[in-house]
Design a protein around this motif. Sequence first.
Motif, PDB file in Angstrom:
ATOM      1  N   THR A 157       0.837  -1.194   0.000  1.00 28.52           N
ATOM      2  CA  THR A 157       0.000   0.000   0.000  1.00 28.52           C
ATOM      3  C   THR A 157       0.876   1.249   0.000  1.00 28.52           C
ATOM      4  OG1 THR A 157      -0.145   0.178   2.418  1.00 28.52           O
ATOM      5  CG2 THR A 157      -1.763  -1.232   1.306  1.00 28.52           C
ATOM      6  N   SER A 158       0.306   2.356  -0.487  1.00 25.48           N
ATOM      7  CA  SER A 158       1.095   3.566  -0.674  1.00 25.48           C
ATOM      8  C   SER A 158       0.226   4.804  -0.563  1.00 25.48           C
ATOM      9  CB  SER A 158       1.759   3.568  -2.068  1.00 25.48           C
ATOM     10  OG  SER A 158       2.563   2.441  -2.268  1.00 25.48           O
ATOM     11  N   TYR A 159       0.887   5.940  -0.493  1.00 26.03           N
ATOM     12  CA  TYR A 159       0.216   7.194  -0.797  1.00 26.03           C
ATOM     13  C   TYR A 159       0.288   7.332  -2.306  1.00 26.03           C
ATOM     14  CZ  TYR A 159      -0.801  12.108  -1.437  1.00 26.03           C
ATOM     15  OH  TYR A 159      -1.356  13.285  -1.873  1.00 26.03           O
ATOM     16  N   GLY A 160      -0.813   7.020  -2.963  1.00 28.70           N
ATOM     17  CA  GLY A 160      -0.833   6.902  -4.412  1.00 28.70           C
ATOM     18  C   GLY A 160      -1.179   5.469  -4.778  1.00 28.70           C
ATOM     19  N   ALA A 191      -3.581  -3.310   5.026  1.00 30.03           N
ATOM     20  CA  ALA A 191      -4.374  -4.137   4.117  1.00 30.03           C
ATOM     21  C   ALA A 191      -4.382  -5.560   4.656  1.00 30.03           C
ATOM     22  CB  ALA A 191      -3.815  -4.092   2.697  1.00 30.03           C
ATOM     23  N   ALA A 192      -5.347  -6.355   4.193  1.00 27.02           N
ATOM     24  CA  ALA A 192      -5.465  -7.730   4.666  1.00 27.02           C
ATOM     25  C   ALA A 192      -6.005  -8.619   3.561  1.00 27.02           C
ATOM     26  CB  ALA A 192      -6.389  -7.807   5.883  1.00 27.02           C
ATOM     27  N   PHE A 193      -5.355  -9.764   3.359  1.00 30.38           N
ATOM     28  CA  PHE A 193      -5.938 -10.813   2.534  1.00 30.38           C
ATOM     29  C   PHE A 193      -6.901 -11.602   3.403  1.00 30.38           C
ATOM     30  CE2 PHE A 193      -2.182 -10.112  -0.187  1.00 30.38           C
ATOM     31  CZ  PHE A 193      -2.797 -10.097  -1.431  1.00 30.38           C
ATOM     32  N   VAL A 194      -8.132 -11.793   2.915  1.00 28.92           N
ATOM     33  CA  VAL A 194      -9.165 -12.465   3.696  1.00 28.92           C
ATOM     34  C   VAL A 194     -10.177 -13.094   2.745  1.00 28.92           C
ATOM     35  CG1 VAL A 194     -10.375 -10.248   3.911  1.00 28.92           C
ATOM     36  CG2 VAL A 194     -10.980 -12.126   5.438  1.00 28.92           C
ATOM     37  N   ASP A 195     -10.555 -14.330   3.010  1.00 33.60           N
ATOM     38  CA  ASP A 195     -11.588 -14.987   2.212  1.00 33.60           C
ATOM     39  C   ASP A 195     -12.934 -14.713   2.884  1.00 33.60           C
ATOM     40  OD1 ASP A 195     -13.154 -16.543   0.600  1.00 33.60           O
ATOM     41  OD2 ASP A 195     -12.283 -18.462   1.215  1.00 33.60           O
ATOM     42  N   PHE A 205      -8.807  -6.628   1.458  1.00 34.63           N
ATOM     43  CA  PHE A 205      -9.372  -5.456   2.129  1.00 34.63           C
ATOM     44  C   PHE A 205      -8.272  -4.412   2.264  1.00 34.63           C
ATOM     45  CE2 PHE A 205     -10.422  -2.749   5.690  1.00 34.63           C
ATOM     46  CZ  PHE A 205     -11.784  -2.543   5.559  1.00 34.63           C
ATOM     47  N   VAL A 206      -8.575  -3.160   1.895  1.00 34.07           N
ATOM     48  CA  VAL A 206      -7.580  -2.086   1.914  1.00 34.07           C
ATOM     49  C   VAL A 206      -8.081  -0.933   2.769  1.00 34.07           C
ATOM     50  CG1 VAL A 206      -6.211  -0.493   0.523  1.00 34.07           C
ATOM     51  CG2 VAL A 206      -6.811  -2.742  -0.396  1.00 34.07           C
ATOM     52  N   CYS A 207      -7.357  -0.630   3.846  1.00 34.79           N
ATOM     53  CA  CYS A 207      -7.667   0.548   4.663  1.00 34.79           C
ATOM     54  C   CYS A 207      -7.206   1.805   3.932  1.00 34.79           C
ATOM     55  CB  CYS A 207      -6.930   0.487   5.997  1.00 34.79           C
ATOM     56  SG  CYS A 207      -7.452  -0.815   7.119  1.00 34.79           S
ATOM     57  N   ARG A 208      -8.035   2.830   3.994  1.00 36.59           N
ATOM     58  CA  ARG A 208      -7.596   4.128   3.482  1.00 36.59           C
ATOM     59  C   ARG A 208      -7.727   5.162   4.596  1.00 36.59           C
ATOM     60  NH1 ARG A 208      -9.653   5.535  -2.443  1.00 36.59           N
ATOM     61  NH2 ARG A 208     -11.700   5.252  -1.512  1.00 36.59           N
ATOM     62  N   TYR A 209      -6.757   6.074   4.632  1.00 40.84           N
ATOM     63  CA  TYR A 209      -6.613   6.981   5.776  1.00 40.84           C
ATOM     64  C   TYR A 209      -7.331   8.306   5.513  1.00 40.84           C
ATOM     65  CZ  TYR A 209      -4.157   9.329   9.644  1.00 40.84           C
ATOM     66  OH  TYR A 209      -3.843  10.019  10.776  1.00 40.84           O
ATOM     67  N   VAL A 210      -6.615   9.363   5.198  1.00 43.17           N
ATOM     68  CA  VAL A 210      -7.258  10.671   5.049  1.00 43.17           C
ATOM     69  C   VAL A 210      -7.069  11.191   3.626  1.00 43.17           C
ATOM     70  CG1 VAL A 210      -6.993  11.274   7.480  1.00 43.17           C
ATOM     71  CG2 VAL A 210      -5.181  11.895   5.856  1.00 43.17           C
ATOM     72  N   ASP A 211      -7.884  12.167   3.277  1.00 45.65           N
ATOM     73  CA  ASP A 211      -7.848  12.790   1.956  1.00 45.65           C
ATOM     74  C   ASP A 211      -6.794  13.889   1.976  1.00 45.65           C
ATOM     75  OD1 ASP A 211      -8.369  13.631  -0.586  1.00 45.65           O
ATOM     76  OD2 ASP A 211     -10.336  14.489  -0.144  1.00 45.65           O
ATOM     77  N   LEU A 269      -6.430   3.031   9.895  1.00 42.51           N
ATOM     78  CA  LEU A 269      -5.002   2.755   9.993  1.00 42.51           C
ATOM     79  C   LEU A 269      -4.705   1.280  10.253  1.00 42.51           C
ATOM     80  CD1 LEU A 269      -3.600   5.825  11.971  1.00 42.51           C
ATOM     81  CD2 LEU A 269      -3.325   5.289   9.543  1.00 42.51           C
ATOM     82  N   GLY A 270      -5.604   0.578  10.904  1.00 38.49           N
ATOM     83  CA  GLY A 270      -5.339  -0.818  11.226  1.00 38.49           C
ATOM     84  C   GLY A 270      -6.546  -1.686  10.946  1.00 38.49           C
ATOM     85  N   VAL A 271      -6.307  -2.962  10.596  1.00 37.68           N
ATOM     86  CA  VAL A 271      -7.400  -3.900  10.360  1.00 37.68           C
ATOM     87  C   VAL A 271      -7.003  -5.262  10.910  1.00 37.68           C
ATOM     88  CG1 VAL A 271      -6.549  -4.474   8.031  1.00 37.68           C
ATOM     89  CG2 VAL A 271      -8.941  -4.908   8.632  1.00 37.68           C
ATOM     90  N   ALA A 272      -7.975  -5.943  11.496  1.00 43.32           N
ATOM     91  CA  ALA A 272      -7.763  -7.300  12.001  1.00 43.32           C
ATOM     92  C   ALA A 272      -9.018  -8.103  11.731  1.00 43.32           C
ATOM     93  CB  ALA A 272      -7.440  -7.292  13.490  1.00 43.32           C
ATOM     94  N   MET A 273      -8.871  -9.426  11.641  1.00 44.94           N
ATOM     95  CA  MET A 273     -10.015 -10.252  11.279  1.00 44.94           C
ATOM     96  C   MET A 273     -10.175 -11.420  12.242  1.00 44.94           C
ATOM     97  SD  MET A 273      -8.652 -12.254   7.894  1.00 44.94           S
ATOM     98  CE  MET A 273      -7.621 -13.713   8.024  1.00 44.94           C
ATOM     99  N   ALA A 274     -11.435 -11.782  12.478  1.00 41.41           N
ATOM    100  CA  ALA A 274     -11.786 -12.952  13.283  1.00 41.41           C
ATOM    101  C   ALA A 274     -13.287 -13.172  13.153  1.00 41.41           C
ATOM    102  CB  ALA A 274     -11.404 -12.763  14.748  1.00 41.41           C
ATOM    103  N   ASP A 275     -13.718 -14.374  13.431  1.00 40.92           N
ATOM    104  CA  ASP A 275     -15.144 -14.688  13.472  1.00 40.92           C
ATOM    105  C   ASP A 275     -15.618 -14.433  14.905  1.00 40.92           C
ATOM    106  OD1 ASP A 275     -17.702 -15.682  13.261  1.00 40.92           O
ATOM    107  OD2 ASP A 275     -17.084 -17.774  13.006  1.00 40.92           O
TER     108      ASP A 275
END
Length: 577
Positions: A157-160, A191-195, A205-211, A269-275
Amino acid sequence: MTRGPARAGAIGWGLALGTLAAAGLGAGFHGAEPEPDSLRFTDITASSGIDFEHQNSPTTQKYLIETMGGGLALFDYDNDGRLDVFFTNGAQLLDPMPAGRSAVKAGSSYSNRLYRGNGDGTFSDVTGAASLAGSGYAMGVAVGDYDNDGDADVYVTSYGPNQLYRNNGDGTFSDVTPAAGVAAGGWSSSAAFVDYDNDGRLDLFVCRYVDFAFADNPYCGERRPGYREYCHPRSFGGMASLLFHNQGDGTFRDVSEESGIGRHVGKALGVAMADYDGDGWIDLYVANDSVPAFLFRNDARGGFVELALPAGVAVNEMGVAVAGMGTDFADYDNDGRPDLVVTTLSGETYSLYRNTGGGFEPAAGGSGLAEASFSYSGWGTKLVDFDNDGWKDLFVAQGHVLDTIELTSDHIKYAQPPLLLRGRAGRFTNLGGAAGSDLRRTWAGRGAAFGDIDNDGDADVVVSNCGQRPYVLRNDTGGRHWLGLDLVGAPSNRDGLGARVSSLTASGLTQHHTVSTASSYQSASDKRLLIGLDLDRESPRIEIRWPSGTVQRLTDARLDRMAVVREPATSAPAATR
């Protein structure tokens, strides 16, 4: 309220595990327990061969991107059984940036870097051979085998524009971003790879921060006596995060709007996954900076419902949105339900939400986390059983966001030591420098990745620092038994991401894990699980609930080694090797 060890009935295995002791498996080893402060880490960066230095390219303009990087990944890119390390890096910023100009990696010092593990505690720079130098101002990284070919792929992931690198299986990567359709845009962070739809293919899944834009960068700080500081995120508008569905032909389709993800504007800024609700479908938690967090509950129909507020995890116990940065979704009290930890800015205390089965309740105050974190700013984090005693400990990479903070505060520092808390029965003890003198040193900590880099059965830590060299912390604790599990899915996604693993030791301690490479902050950790067995010498009972719905039970795994577990075609027990 905290709970003691959950017993067999909490896992739902019924009589079979309830008769464990009667079957002759209850006579575990009962030697002297190591001391509570026996965790020990050693900084081996100098001898590791890792010579990377993060380039944030600071300017007098105080562009916010300068203080938010960078991430890293621990993964085995060449399938040789040894973990490798990938660092994201910044790019050259001009002071000021001319209108219409983008940040570029002007020279090798700005390259993203890949280091191959040599198996002797050292690493070799293979960036050029692997074609992973990258372009643009990189932020975070996600790792997952999106094409199910047995090789770990990399998303930066990047700025751009972001970049997706397909692992060719021969030590090289190919940039397949245009064909895959996952360039995104704006400012992406974690970002996170998730099925998410359990179809056997990893989605993204891609987190995006501020404009943020260089041309619209307000002046923040004191004009007199004359210093400028990085602006608070409230100076900028938010953005919606993105969800890309894996089409199975090398391409992804943007399903952000139809899934419901794109309807929620945040500052992620952060992402986590669980059922978290145990319905067999992976849910997503998103840590937002200074606006309420998101809890995306999977509706099992290809969409998500945002439930953070009614679930009790949108704001802290005072009803205030925190500066959420790093996060993890894991069961810290061994009751079978994944809990949430969120790192924040100094003065807020880190958040801990205990999963009650019907929602979440704040638990930082009663757990020991609040008092340990009040003066610090946390980023990369993870709940990990570092000492293999069967209880998850907590590590946090720390450092303030403002390099000018010491001009306005007499007790908060920019560079801060990492935080290490030893977990036991739902409470945490701050070990500080007792876990090694290297944990007293201070850095501008940002990303953190976790995995067993020396294959000795305990989790090590690598931390990326903003504008500084990283540090590699080798876990030298030892003294307890362990079991490693490397899951290989089919028909589930090959990485087994999203699989739920429960274990019951001979002494009656249960543990619960979700297989994931995501969490922390802009970083990816090793997907292999390490299950601490404390002083038990018998193989634990293992139950794996694969994303496909298959339930697999194991009783014959050998202690103190890594077992490769392949998903069976049916729900019948399968062997390990």
